[in-house]
Design an enzyme around this catalytic site. Sequence first.
Site, PDB file in Angstrom:
ATOM      1  CG  LEU A   1      38.837  45.052  50.274  1.00 40.23           C
ATOM      2  CD1 LEU A   1      38.379  45.006  48.821  1.00 40.23           C
ATOM      3  CD2 LEU A   1      37.653  44.887  51.216  1.00 40.23           C
TER       4      LEU A   1
ATOM      5  CG  ASP B   1      50.637  42.300  48.614  1.00 38.93           C
ATOM      6  OD1 ASP B   1      51.149  42.801  47.587  1.00 38.93           O
ATOM      7  OD2 ASP B   1      49.536  42.655  49.049  1.00 38.93           O
TER       8      ASP B   1
ATOM      9  CG  ASP C   1      53.632  37.545  40.068  1.00 36.02           C
ATOM     10  OD1 ASP C   1      52.377  37.574  40.026  1.00 36.02           O
ATOM     11  OD2 ASP C   1      54.350  38.169  39.261  1.00 36.02           O
TER      12      ASP C   1
ATOM     13  CG  ASN D   1      42.063  40.452  48.155  1.00 38.39           C
ATOM     14  OD1 ASN D   1      41.064  41.182  48.088  1.00 38.39           O
ATOM     15  ND2 ASN D   1      43.259  40.933  48.508  1.00 38.39           N
TER      16      ASN D   1
ATOM     17  CE1 TYR E   1      39.436  45.100  39.085  1.00 40.59           C
ATOM     18  CE2 TYR E   1      37.372  46.295  38.831  1.00 40.59           C
ATOM     19  CZ  TYR E   1      38.290  45.653  39.641  1.00 40.59           C
ATOM     20  OH  TYR E   1      38.067  45.579  40.982  1.00 40.59           O
TER      21      TYR E   1
ATOM     22  CE  LYS F   1      38.263  42.025  40.481  1.00 39.41           C
ATOM     23  NZ  LYS F   1      38.992  41.095  41.383  1.00 39.41           N
TER      24      LYS F   1
ATOM     25  CB  THR G   1      41.576  49.805  49.259  1.00 42.61           C
ATOM     26  OG1 THR G   1      41.217  49.823  47.865  1.00 42.61           O
ATOM     27  CG2 THR G   1      40.629  48.887  50.010  1.00 42.61           C
TER      28      THR G   1
HETATM   29  N1  LIG Z   1      38.327  48.412  47.049  1.00 44.07           N
HETATM   30  C1  LIG Z   1      37.190  48.222  46.384  1.00 44.07           C
HETATM   31  O1  LIG Z   1      36.193  48.969  46.544  1.00 44.07           O
HETATM   32  C2  LIG Z   1      37.072  47.097  45.412  1.00 44.07           C
HETATM   33  C3  LIG Z   1      35.939  47.049  44.595  1.00 44.07           C
HETATM   34  C4  LIG Z   1      35.783  45.969  43.740  1.00 44.07           C
HETATM   35  C5  LIG Z   1      36.727  44.948  43.717  1.00 44.07           C
HETATM   36  N2  LIG Z   1      37.843  45.050  44.512  1.00 44.07           N
HETATM   37  C6  LIG Z   1      38.806  43.958  44.428  1.00 44.07           C
HETATM   38  O2  LIG Z   1      39.255  43.604  45.730  1.00 44.07           O
HETATM   39  C7  LIG Z   1      40.592  43.111  45.652  1.00 44.07           C
HETATM   40  C8  LIG Z   1      41.480  43.853  46.636  1.00 44.07           C
HETATM   41  O3  LIG Z   1      41.547  45.214  46.260  1.00 44.07           O
HETATM   42  P1  LIG Z   1      41.947  46.405  47.247  1.00 44.07           P
HETATM   43  O4  LIG Z   1      40.955  47.482  47.020  1.00 44.07           O
HETATM   44  O5  LIG Z   1      42.188  45.886  48.611  1.00 44.07           O
HETATM   45  O6  LIG Z   1      43.318  46.897  46.552  1.00 44.07           O
HETATM   46  P2  LIG Z   1      44.802  47.101  47.131  1.00 44.07           P
HETATM   47  O7  LIG Z   1      45.580  47.694  46.015  1.00 44.07           O
HETATM   48  O8  LIG Z   1      44.737  47.837  48.425  1.00 44.07           O
HETATM   49  O9  LIG Z   1      45.296  45.614  47.425  1.00 44.07           O
HETATM   50  C9  LIG Z   1      45.565  44.699  46.382  1.00 44.07           C
HETATM   51  C10 LIG Z   1      46.851  43.973  46.722  1.00 44.07           C
HETATM   52  O10 LIG Z   1      47.128  42.984  45.693  1.00 44.07           O
HETATM   53  C11 LIG Z   1      48.526  42.923  45.544  1.00 44.07           C
HETATM   54  N3  LIG Z   1      48.915  42.334  44.262  1.00 44.07           N
HETATM   55  C12 LIG Z   1      48.832  42.896  43.023  1.00 44.07           C
HETATM   56  N4  LIG Z   1      49.349  42.083  42.100  1.00 44.07           N
HETATM   57  C13 LIG Z   1      49.753  40.957  42.757  1.00 44.07           C
HETATM   58  C14 LIG Z   1      50.362  39.740  42.328  1.00 44.07           C
HETATM   59  N5  LIG Z   1      50.666  39.533  41.024  1.00 44.07           N
HETATM   60  N6  LIG Z   1      50.639  38.785  43.261  1.00 44.07           N
HETATM   61  C15 LIG Z   1      50.350  39.010  44.578  1.00 44.07           C
HETATM   62  N7  LIG Z   1      49.775  40.143  45.028  1.00 44.07           N
HETATM   63  C16 LIG Z   1      49.472  41.104  44.126  1.00 44.07           C
HETATM   64  C17 LIG Z   1      48.955  44.381  45.654  1.00 44.07           C
HETATM   65  O11 LIG Z   1      50.349  44.509  45.911  1.00 44.07           O
HETATM   66  C18 LIG Z   1      48.061  44.901  46.767  1.00 44.07           C
HETATM   67  O12 LIG Z   1      48.689  44.852  48.033  1.00 44.07           O
HETATM   68  C19 LIG Z   1      41.026  43.273  44.192  1.00 44.07           C
HETATM   69  O13 LIG Z   1      40.814  42.040  43.515  1.00 44.07           O
HETATM   70  C20 LIG Z   1      40.071  44.323  43.673  1.00 44.07           C
HETATM   71  O14 LIG Z   1      39.895  44.263  42.274  1.00 44.07           O
HETATM   72  C21 LIG Z   1      38.041  46.095  45.349  1.00 44.07           C
END
Ligand SMILES: NC(=O)c1ccc[n+]([C@@H]2O[C@H](COP(=O)([O-])OP(=O)(O)OC[C@H]3O[C@@H](n4cnc5c(N)ncnc54)[C@H](O)[C@@H]3O)[C@@H](O)[C@H]2O)c1
Length: 290
Positions: free
Chosen positions: A16, A35, A61, A88, A159, A163, A193
């Site tokens: 995302l 990231d 981080d 995010n 989680y 959230k 993702t």
């Molecule tokens: N994909 C979904 O359907 C979904 C549903 C609900 C919530 N979310 C939320 O959306 C957000 C993005 O998720 P996504 O699905 O794109 O996951 P993803 O794993 O593809 O991307 C998340 C990114 O966050 C980075 N990250 C993790 N820890 C970090 C840190 N300490 N500092 C900097 N970067 C860090 C990771 O390296 C990764 O690239 C998250 O908060 C997730 O909980 C996603």
Amino acid sequence: MSALRTAVVTGGGRGLGRAYSMLLAAAGHAVVVNDLGDGPAADVVAEIRAAGGTAVASDHDVTDFAATAGLIELAEERFGGLDVVVANAGILRDRTLASMTEAEWDDVIAVHLKGTFTVAHHAAARWRARAKAGEAVDGRLITTTSASGLYGNIGQSNYAAAKAGIAAFTLVASQELRPYGVTANCVAPSALTRLTEAPLRRFEGEITDRRREELDPHWVARVVAWLCGPDTRDVTGHVFDIRGRQVGIASGWHLQPTFTQPDDPDELGRALRAAIAAAPPAADMEGRRT
Ligand SMILES: NC(=O)c1ccc[n+]([C@@H]2O[C@H](COP(=O)([O-])OP(=O)(O)OC[C@H]3O[C@@H](n4cnc5c(N)ncnc54)[C@H](O)[C@@H]3O)[C@@H](O)[C@H]2O)c1
């Protein structure tokens, strides 16, 4: 160059966050793509530049309070401003409550809940300073919750707690930041993702091209881009539930009619049961069934 608005996207190297970074860049933002590590953020920056956009990578981080001050400084130093922050970044450490380790709890709370506070705090301090100096601030804070945090999901107490906390945090941020010219809104995305690919395969089997298109992160990014755009200064304090093309507003806790406690403990029990029976469930997704 100075006409560009500046956006910081945490976890912008994948999923995302990558979609937000790309679309915000296409919509005229200089983007700080944050990231962990060298790879993912730099790849997205290269993609943005190849498409004619402006971006810089950051490997700060988000769990590190001092490091995130550096992240916000990087935006200002490189692009001369700070207009949008999208908190995010995320990880999953799923386990039932009875089996969850302390590290699984702490890591998830740190990345999501603290990692939202850190960037939002440093940004808020800048926005407040600018507003107090008489500058016109037009800021946007976007945070990230989840269906798990809004409606509950077995195996995700860590989680969901983080959230749900982020959704509540956003309501307070919206109230506090409004006087400085900053909106705060929260998104609950559903998208394909690396975080969701394995669970989706378990539920649905092989993921078809049609399903990939339905759950492309782009659909969530469109709403985020709108929230960061010029027409939404009045939109604040909302939680958007975005499942591909399906979008709804998640509305939260509502106090049901109150009653005065009767003196008799048995009567109190009966009155509490009556109140429970009359109340809607604390959380449900009924409205989603369109
Ligand atoms: N994909 C979904 O359907 C979904 C549903 C609900 C919530 N979310 C939320 O959306 C957000 C993005 O998720 P996504 O699905 O794109 O996951 P993803 O794993 O593809 O991307 C998340 C990114 O966050 C980075 N990250 C993790 N820890 C970090 C840190 N300490 N500092 C900097 N970067 C860090 C990771 O390296 C990764 O690239 C998250 O908060 C997730 O909980 C996603």
